[in-house]
Design a protein around this motif. Structure first.
Motif, mmCIF file in Angstrom:
data_model
loop_
_atom_site.group_PDB
_atom_site.id
_atom_site.type_symbol
_atom_site.label_atom_id
_atom_site.label_comp_id
_atom_site.label_asym_id
_atom_site.label_seq_id
_atom_site.Cartn_x
_atom_site.Cartn_y
_atom_site.Cartn_z
ATOM 1 N N ASN A 155 -1.378 -1.006 -4.628
ATOM 2 C CA ASN A 155 -2.385 -0.013 -5.001
ATOM 3 C C ASN A 155 -1.756 1.318 -5.403
ATOM 4 O O ASN A 155 -2.390 2.365 -5.283
ATOM 5 C CB ASN A 155 -3.343 0.215 -3.828
ATOM 6 C CG ASN A 155 -4.273 -0.955 -3.576
ATOM 7 O OD1 ASN A 155 -5.387 -1.005 -4.087
ATOM 8 N ND2 ASN A 155 -3.826 -1.902 -2.757
ATOM 9 N N ASP A 158 -3.698 3.644 -7.867
ATOM 10 C CA ASP A 158 -4.868 4.263 -7.236
ATOM 11 C C ASP A 158 -4.448 5.337 -6.236
ATOM 12 O O ASP A 158 -5.115 6.373 -6.099
ATOM 13 C CB ASP A 158 -5.725 3.207 -6.535
ATOM 14 C CG ASP A 158 -6.623 2.439 -7.494
ATOM 15 O OD1 ASP A 158 -6.680 2.815 -8.684
ATOM 16 O OD2 ASP A 158 -7.272 1.466 -7.054
ATOM 17 N N GLY A 218 -9.703 -0.718 -3.406
ATOM 18 C CA GLY A 218 -9.799 0.734 -3.359
ATOM 19 C C GLY A 218 -9.272 1.295 -2.046
ATOM 20 O O GLY A 218 -8.891 0.563 -1.129
#
Length: 289
Positions: A155, A158, A218
Motif C-alpha cells: 500500500n 496510498d 485502504g
C-alpha cells in the motif's frame, strides 16, 4: 505563586486508559504524581490514586491544590468527549480573578493559538506544562510498533498520498488523520475526531459511494500537525481505533513515528494481528507536502 519542580507530576485526566498508562510509567521511573480528574470525563479509577475531582471552571481550586502539593509540572492527557458548554460553567473565585487573561486566550483564534495561550497562562503561575514524550516516552510509537509489514508494503502509494494529505490538513489546523483507498482520499479528519471519521468511512463503503473493491482495502494515517506542540492533543490510537478501522473495511493503519501515542499497545497489536490489519509506525518527516 511559585512552585518547585521537585514535587509530583500533576496529571489533568480526561477519559479512557492513557492517564493510567502515564501513571504506570511514572511509578516505574520513581516519580510521584497527582491526578486531577475532570468530572464527567475521567474514569472513576482515579480514586485508587492521589487525586482531586475538578469541574470545568474550578481554576482557583486547581491552582490552590497545585501550590499545596508543590506541583511544578503538569500534563494533560485523556479523551474529552465534548467541549464544555461555556454558558453552563460556573467559575470559582480563582477563575473569576483570572477571567481577563482567560478571555484574552479564548480570543486568540484557532486551537494552536488558544493552547499556546494556556501554556503561557500556566507558566506565569510557576507551572511548566509537559508532554507525554517527556514523562512516559514508552507510549509514543516507534519502530517496535509493527504488525503486517508485508501488507503495508503493498500500500506504499496510498501511504504516500495519505501522508501528504494529513500534512496539508494539519497545516490548516484541521485534523490529524486521513483515510485513503485505491489512490483516492476517502475522508479527512475534522473536529469530529478519528472514531467518527471512521464511522463516516464505514457508511461511505456500505452505501457504495466510493469505488472500493471487496475485502480489506485502504488505510488510516495519523500524524501530528506540522509544528504541533506535543503537549496538547497528541494524536492517539488504541483498541477502539483498530476495531473501527476493521469495521470500516480498511487494510491497516500507519502512524508517524515519534508523533503518535498508542494506548494499550499490546492489546492494539494483538487486535490488528487477529483482524489481519497492518499497523506500523513510519518516519514521515521526509514526505513532501
Amino acid at each position: 505563586m511559585a512552585v518547585s519542580g521537585d514535587g509530583p507530576v500533576g496529571i489533568i485526566a480526561g477519559g479512557q486508559d492513557l492517564p493510567f498508562e502515564v501513571v504506570d510509567a511514572l511509578k516505574e521511573s520513581g516519580r510521584d504524581y497527582f491526578l486531577f480528574g475532570i468530572v464527567g470525563e475521567a474514569d472513576t479509577r482515579i480514586e485508587e490514586h492521589p487525586h482531586l475531582w475538578l469541574k470545568w471552571g474550578e481554576i482557583g481550586l486547581l491552582f490552590k491544590t497545585i501550590e499545596q502539593m508543590v506541583i511544578g509540572e503538569l500534563l494533560c492527557i485523556g479523551s474529552i468527549r465534548a467541549r464544555p458548554d461555556f454558558r453552563s460553567i460556573r467559575l470559582d473565585f480563582g477563575a473569576v480573578k483570572a477571567l481577563p487573561a482567560i478571555l484574552k486566550i479564548m480570543a486568540a483564534g484557532g486551537d494552536e493559538g488558544v493552547l499556546q495561550g494556556v501554556a503561557r497562562f500556566m507558566e506565569k503561575r510557576g507551572v511548566r506544562l509537559v508532554s507525554v514524550p517527556e514523562v512516559a516516552s514508552r507510549l509514543v510509537v516507534g519502530p517496535d510498533l509493527s504488525v503486517g509489514a508485508s501488507l503495508a508494503e503493498a500500500n506504499e502509494d496510498d501511504i504516500a498520498l495519505a501522508a501528504r494529505a494529513a500534512g496539508i490538513i494539519g497545516a490548516l489546523d484541521a485534523g490529524q488523520g486521513v483515510v485513503v483507498a485505491a489512490g483516492r482520499i476517502v475522508a479527512l479528519e475534522g473536529p469530529e475526531g478519528t472514531d467518527q471519521m471512521l464511522e463516516r468511512v464505514f457508511r461511505i463503503r456500505e452505501e457504495k459511494r466510493a469505488r472500493w473493491s471487496y475485502g480489506k482495502q485502504g488505510l488510516l494515517l495519523k500524524r501530528a500537525r506540522p509544528g504541533q506542540d506535543l503537549r496538547f492533543d497528541m494524536p492517539t490510537i488504541g483498541p477502539r481505533t483498530i476495531e473501527n478501522a476493521r469495521r470500516a473495511g480498511l487494510a491497516g493503519i500507519i502512524c508517524a513515528e515519534g508523533e503518535v501515542l498508542c494506548a494499550n499497545r499490546q492489546q492494539s497489536l494483538a487486535m490488528a494481528k487477529e483482524a489481519g490489519l497492518f499497523l506500523q509506525a513510519r518516519k514521515l518527516d521526509d514526505v513532501a507536502l
